[in-house]
Design a protein around this motif. Structure first.
Motif, mmCIF file in Angstrom:
data_model
loop_
_atom_site.group_PDB
_atom_site.id
_atom_site.type_symbol
_atom_site.label_atom_id
_atom_site.label_comp_id
_atom_site.label_asym_id
_atom_site.label_seq_id
_atom_site.Cartn_x
_atom_site.Cartn_y
_atom_site.Cartn_z
ATOM 1 N N ARG A 1 29.726 38.963 30.203
ATOM 2 C CA ARG A 1 30.764 37.935 30.295
ATOM 3 C C ARG A 1 32.144 38.496 29.930
ATOM 4 N N PRO A 2 32.600 39.524 30.648
ATOM 5 C CA PRO A 2 33.904 40.107 30.328
ATOM 6 C C PRO A 2 35.040 39.151 30.677
ATOM 7 N N ASP A 3 36.208 39.421 30.125
ATOM 8 C CA ASP A 3 37.394 38.625 30.454
ATOM 9 C C ASP A 3 37.903 38.974 31.849
ATOM 10 N N VAL A 4 37.781 40.247 32.197
ATOM 11 C CA VAL A 4 38.305 40.744 33.472
ATOM 12 C C VAL A 4 37.274 41.668 34.123
ATOM 13 N N ALA A 5 37.110 41.530 35.433
ATOM 14 C CA ALA A 5 36.287 42.456 36.204
ATOM 15 C C ALA A 5 37.192 43.181 37.192
ATOM 16 N N LEU A 6 37.239 44.504 37.080
ATOM 17 C CA LEU A 6 37.999 45.347 38.007
ATOM 18 C C LEU A 6 37.033 45.852 39.069
ATOM 19 N N LEU A 7 37.210 45.433 40.320
ATOM 20 C CA LEU A 7 36.247 45.755 41.365
ATOM 21 C C LEU A 7 36.885 46.550 42.492
ATOM 22 N N ASP A 8 36.250 47.662 42.851
ATOM 23 C CA ASP A 8 36.633 48.358 44.070
ATOM 24 C C ASP A 8 36.143 47.520 45.252
ATOM 25 N N THR B 1 35.554 34.736 34.057
ATOM 26 C CA THR B 1 35.884 36.142 34.278
ATOM 27 C C THR B 1 36.871 36.237 35.433
ATOM 28 N N SER B 2 38.046 36.757 35.158
ATOM 29 C CA SER B 2 39.064 36.931 36.196
ATOM 30 C C SER B 2 38.818 38.245 36.927
ATOM 31 N N VAL B 3 39.000 38.240 38.227
ATOM 32 C CA VAL B 3 38.714 39.413 39.049
ATOM 33 C C VAL B 3 40.000 40.039 39.573
ATOM 34 N N ILE B 4 40.079 41.361 39.439
ATOM 35 C CA ILE B 4 41.149 42.141 40.056
ATOM 36 C C ILE B 4 40.511 43.097 41.048
ATOM 37 N N MET B 5 40.992 43.080 42.276
ATOM 38 C CA MET B 5 40.530 44.040 43.261
ATOM 39 C C MET B 5 41.371 45.306 43.111
ATOM 40 N N LEU B 6 40.712 46.426 42.937
ATOM 41 C CA LEU B 6 41.375 47.721 42.765
ATOM 42 C C LEU B 6 40.917 48.616 43.910
#
Length: 217
Positions: free
Chosen positions: A49-56, A78-83
């Motif tokens: 249950r992270p705060d942020v998920a950094l996803l390729d 969990t907020s998602v950032i596309m990287l």
């Protein structure tokens, strides 16, 4: 203050190591898990249950775009950032439509990564400047019909909700909006939730785009 807990998902070990090293320069950010593909990312989000998920975006088994949608369902906090290396318009549209709160190019300044993580963890949205320009241009090119529709949808909000939406569109966090409007942060969160429902927006990025189209920002 507790650190921002981050999950990192990329199928290239070297990329994961580089991103982890950048995040490690900020004492307020902690990488709690790493995944090599999208399905593993979803499983680890469920577990940690992270705060942020950094996803390729391009990953085996389950790509980042699909994983972002699943994470939005199983872990809405969990907020998602596309990287990603690929700033293609279709990827941007699908990522934002799928609920991502941020979109960051791997070629960006490393400091942007920390800025993006902190922004989405605080409830705001973050787009790389190059991506933001393309999003704005694409919506501008769509013509007056989108603007008219945005004004109609925004017109269904209360006056206070429009005030909050304008600040969301300007990229402010809930805490900053609370200070600007002399509200408690819990009230701002309630307003934002109501705004998203009324606008039929999946997240703050979509709400911010509507604010721009409606002329609030």
């Amino acid at each position: 203050m507790n650190p921002i807990r981050v999950l990192l998902a990329d199928d290239e070990a070297m990329v994961r190591a580089g991103v982890r090293a950048i995040l490690a320069t900020d004492d307020g950010i902690e990488v709690v898990a790493e995944a090599a593909h999208g399905r593993e990312a979803v499983e680890l989000v469920r577990a940690h249950r992270p705060d942020v998920a950094l996803l390729d975006i391009r990953m085996p088994e389950l790509d980042g775009l699909v994983a972002a949608k699943v994470i939005g369902s199983v872990a809405p906090n969990t907020s998602v950032i596309m990287l990603t290396t690929f700033g293609l318009d279709d990827y941007i549209a699908r990522a934002l439509g799928g609920g991502a709160a941020g979109f960051l190019l791997k070629a960006s300044d490393p400091r942007e990564l920390i800025t993006a993580v902190r922004a989405v963890a605080s409830g705001a949205a973050y787009l790389s400047p190059a991506v933001a320009r393309r999003v704005i241009e694409s919506y501008r090119d769509a013509g007056l019909d989108r603007a008219a529709d945005a004004r109609r949808r925004v017109g269904e909000l209360t006056a206070r909700e429009r005030d909050v939406l304008a600040l969301v569109g300007a990229g402010h966090t809930n805490a900053e909006i609370a200070r600007a409007l002399y509200l408690v942060e819990g009230t701002v969160k309630a307003h934002v939730s109501s705004i998203l429902i009324k606008l039929d927006a999946r997240n703050r990025v979509q709400a911010a785009i509507l604010a721009y189209e409606a002329g609030l920002t």
